[in-house]
Design an enzyme around this catalytic site. Structure first.
Site, PDB file in Angstrom:
ATOM      1  N   GLY A   1      42.642  -7.934  -4.094  1.00 63.41           N
ATOM      2  CA  GLY A   1      42.198  -7.341  -2.854  1.00 63.41           C
ATOM      3  C   GLY A   1      40.799  -7.768  -2.467  1.00 63.41           C
ATOM      4  O   GLY A   1      40.427  -8.939  -2.588  1.00 63.41           O
ATOM      5  N   HIS A   2      39.995  -6.782  -2.030  1.00 59.18           N
ATOM      6  CA  HIS A   2      38.665  -7.051  -1.481  1.00 59.18           C
ATOM      7  C   HIS A   2      37.662  -7.454  -2.558  1.00 59.18           C
ATOM      8  O   HIS A   2      36.738  -8.228  -2.306  1.00 59.18           O
ATOM      9  CB  HIS A   2      38.174  -5.793  -0.762  1.00 59.18           C
ATOM     10  CG  HIS A   2      36.944  -5.980   0.052  1.00 59.18           C
ATOM     11  ND1 HIS A   2      36.849  -6.896   1.088  1.00 59.18           N
ATOM     12  CD2 HIS A   2      35.727  -5.350  -0.001  1.00 59.18           C
ATOM     13  CE1 HIS A   2      35.655  -6.824   1.642  1.00 59.18           C
ATOM     14  NE2 HIS A   2      34.944  -5.910   1.007  1.00 59.18           N
ATOM     15  N   PHE A   3      37.825  -6.920  -3.769  1.00 51.86           N
ATOM     16  CA  PHE A   3      36.900  -7.196  -4.868  1.00 51.86           C
ATOM     17  C   PHE A   3      37.618  -7.916  -6.008  1.00 51.86           C
ATOM     18  O   PHE A   3      37.794  -7.373  -7.093  1.00 51.86           O
ATOM     19  CB  PHE A   3      36.281  -5.896  -5.384  1.00 51.86           C
ATOM     20  CG  PHE A   3      35.244  -5.291  -4.484  1.00 51.86           C
ATOM     21  CD1 PHE A   3      33.962  -5.800  -4.444  1.00 51.86           C
ATOM     22  CD2 PHE A   3      35.554  -4.221  -3.676  1.00 51.86           C
ATOM     23  CE1 PHE A   3      32.993  -5.248  -3.616  1.00 51.86           C
ATOM     24  CE2 PHE A   3      34.602  -3.650  -2.847  1.00 51.86           C
ATOM     25  CZ  PHE A   3      33.311  -4.170  -2.809  1.00 51.86           C
TER      26      PHE A   3
END
Length: 481
Positions: free
Chosen positions: A270-272
């Site tokens: 995902g985002h991280f």
């Protein structure tokens, strides 16, 4: 040389007010090594790079500051400081000068992207390479998750501003870490907990809401960033968590529009993605930086790799390689710089062929070691040879990308060779048991170690000499292109 991180604060003069501003940063690696500047995003800090710094600091000087208003850097009152991305970039440019960064590779993520791209536009001569990890510069990279902010940009009412407070809630912060991850148990809870701690400091809500509002200036600056990409063509790697709810994969692919030879790499995250796919991303980054920052190598060290660079003593050895491949692989010319070393290498490979490992299993071990060493040349060679020896197409493809193998015995060989290479020979009982559980004995152990040892030599030479991968070792589609 110690590669342990150091945690420091430097005072810089705010270009707008002239007031001193304390910027916290993490630093590791030798000061005379090529530099890499890591710029974090929302809602985190340089803490997000703790693992990546450890993976890079043995070769590079790695520096990761906290932006003003984030982490351990000063967070002046919003009304007094004026939180815009232009202002953040001005502070970070002052920071780079304070810590002596005159040339550096730029790693950007989320908010770090518009800050870093402003640095690149301002001082393009300083940028040696660009790594963007979910760091956007194209409108197609913005998902529908930005709609509440778009509403605020179009109509900056108090109601629309207050609607953005949902992005500051603890559950939203945790969502940014967990969304798109298949194994949330691998995410350290201190990551989003620390982020939330800083978000909840008195006055920080106004800081973040001001930056939400100013993000529209980044979208407006995208054409300027893209012009920089087209004009200067920095060596570029886009490594992207493909399940990011805010910055979607088309944003990564768009870099090739302005930088045609940009490398694009997606991970199932995902985002991280550094929280869950650190080893995969770090390996990709190390391979990329090795090609772009290690300048004293390649032609500077070895010259042109061809027949004219080879001594008469080495010719019989190259003839032997020509008999196997039908040509002399480019790496062969580099190995031939020291004929006795080339001879020893060929003897080692002949010895490996006589071991108890099957021919395909030998190539699996050799390819696995090459992946562990981030050696693209070796990966290409051994994936190709595995195919010529009868390995199915799915095995060949897995060897090229470094993925798991369906065949349990071949997968056991791949894992053990990887363990030998990545653990610097210190394999565990668990590694051995996983291999012997698939029917392998001590002979196979010795053979796999021999394969890894041979690749330590050849992969190192490939890194030093930088040979172009021969067309015969490329996938059919790539070689045809």
């Amino acid at each position: 040389m110690s590669t342990s991180s150091r945690y420091r604060t430097v005072s810089v003069s705010d270009s707008r007010s002239g007031a001193p501003l304390n910027v916290f940063y993490r630093e590791a690696g030798s000061r005379d090594a090529p530099a890499v500047l890591l710029l974090h995003g929302f809602p985190t800090s340089s803490h997000q790079y703790r693992g990546l710094i450890d993976r890079l600091a043995d070769k590079y000087r790695v520096i990761a500051p906290d932006l003003p208003g984030f982490g351990f850097s000063d967070a002046p009152e919003a009304a007094r400081f004026g939180y815009t991305f232009d202002h953040l970039a001005q502070v970070i440019e002052r920071f780079t000068e304070a810590v002596g960064l005159s040339r550096y590779a730029l790693y950007v993520f989320d908010y770090g992207a518009p800050v870093g791209f402003r640095l690149a536009v301002s001082r393009p001569e300083r940028i040696t390479a660009l790594i963007t990890q979910n760091g956007n510069a194209y409108e197609e990279g913005l998902s529908d998750g930005w709609n509440p902010m778009r509403a605020y940009w179009q109509d900056p009412t108090e109601e629309n501003r207050n609607n953005l407070r949902a992005f500051l809630k603890a559950e939203t912060t945790q969502f940014q870490y967990t969304h798109g991850e298949s194994d949330v148990a691998s995410i350290a809870p201190e990551s989003y907990t620390l982020d939330q701690h800083f978000l909840e400091r008195t006055g920080n809500d106004d800081i973040q809401l001001d930056l939400f509002g100013d993000y529209k200036s980044n979208v407006a600056a995208y054409p300027r960033f893209q012009e920089y990409f087209r004009t200067h063509r920095p060596p570029t790697l886009a490594v992207w968590g493909k399940n990011d709810p805010f910055f979607v994969p088309p944003g990564a692919e768009a870099f090739r529009r302005d930088i045609p030879d940009a490398e694009i790499h997606f991970v199932d995250a995902g985002h991280f993605p550094l929280e869950t796919h650190l080893d995969e991303i770090a390996s990709t980054i190390r391979a990329f930086l090795a090609k772009t920052l290690d300048r004293a190598q390649g032609q500077a060290l070895f010259g042109e790799l061809n027949e004219s660079s080879v001594s008469e003593q080495a010719q019989p050895l190259l003839d032997a390689m020509r008999g196997v491949f039908g040509f002399v692989p480019n790496l062969g010319y580099a190995l031939a710089a020291e004929p006795s070393a080339l001879g020893a290498y060929l003897t080692t490979l002949q010895a490996l062929q006589a071991t108890s490992l099957s021919p395909v299993a030998q190539q699996v071990a050799l390819a696995a070691a090459s992946h562990a060493n981030a050696a693209e040349y070796g990966i290409a060679v051994h994936a190709t040879l595995a195919g010529k020896l009868g390995a199915p197409a799915d095995v060949v493809e897995a060897l090229r990308v470094g993925g798991p193998l369906v065949d349990a015995q071949l997968e056991a060989v791949r894992k053990f060779a990887t363990a030998v290479a990545t653990k610097r020979t210190q394999v565990s009982d668990s590694d051995v048991n996983a291999l012997t559980a698939e029917g392998f004995d001590r002979r196979a152990v010795v053979a796999i170690v021999l394969a890894v040892a041979s690749k330590t030599f050849a992969n190192t030479l490939a890194h030093l000499a930088r040979p172009e991968i021969d067309s015969a070792f490329l996938p059919v589609s790539a070689s045809a292109a």
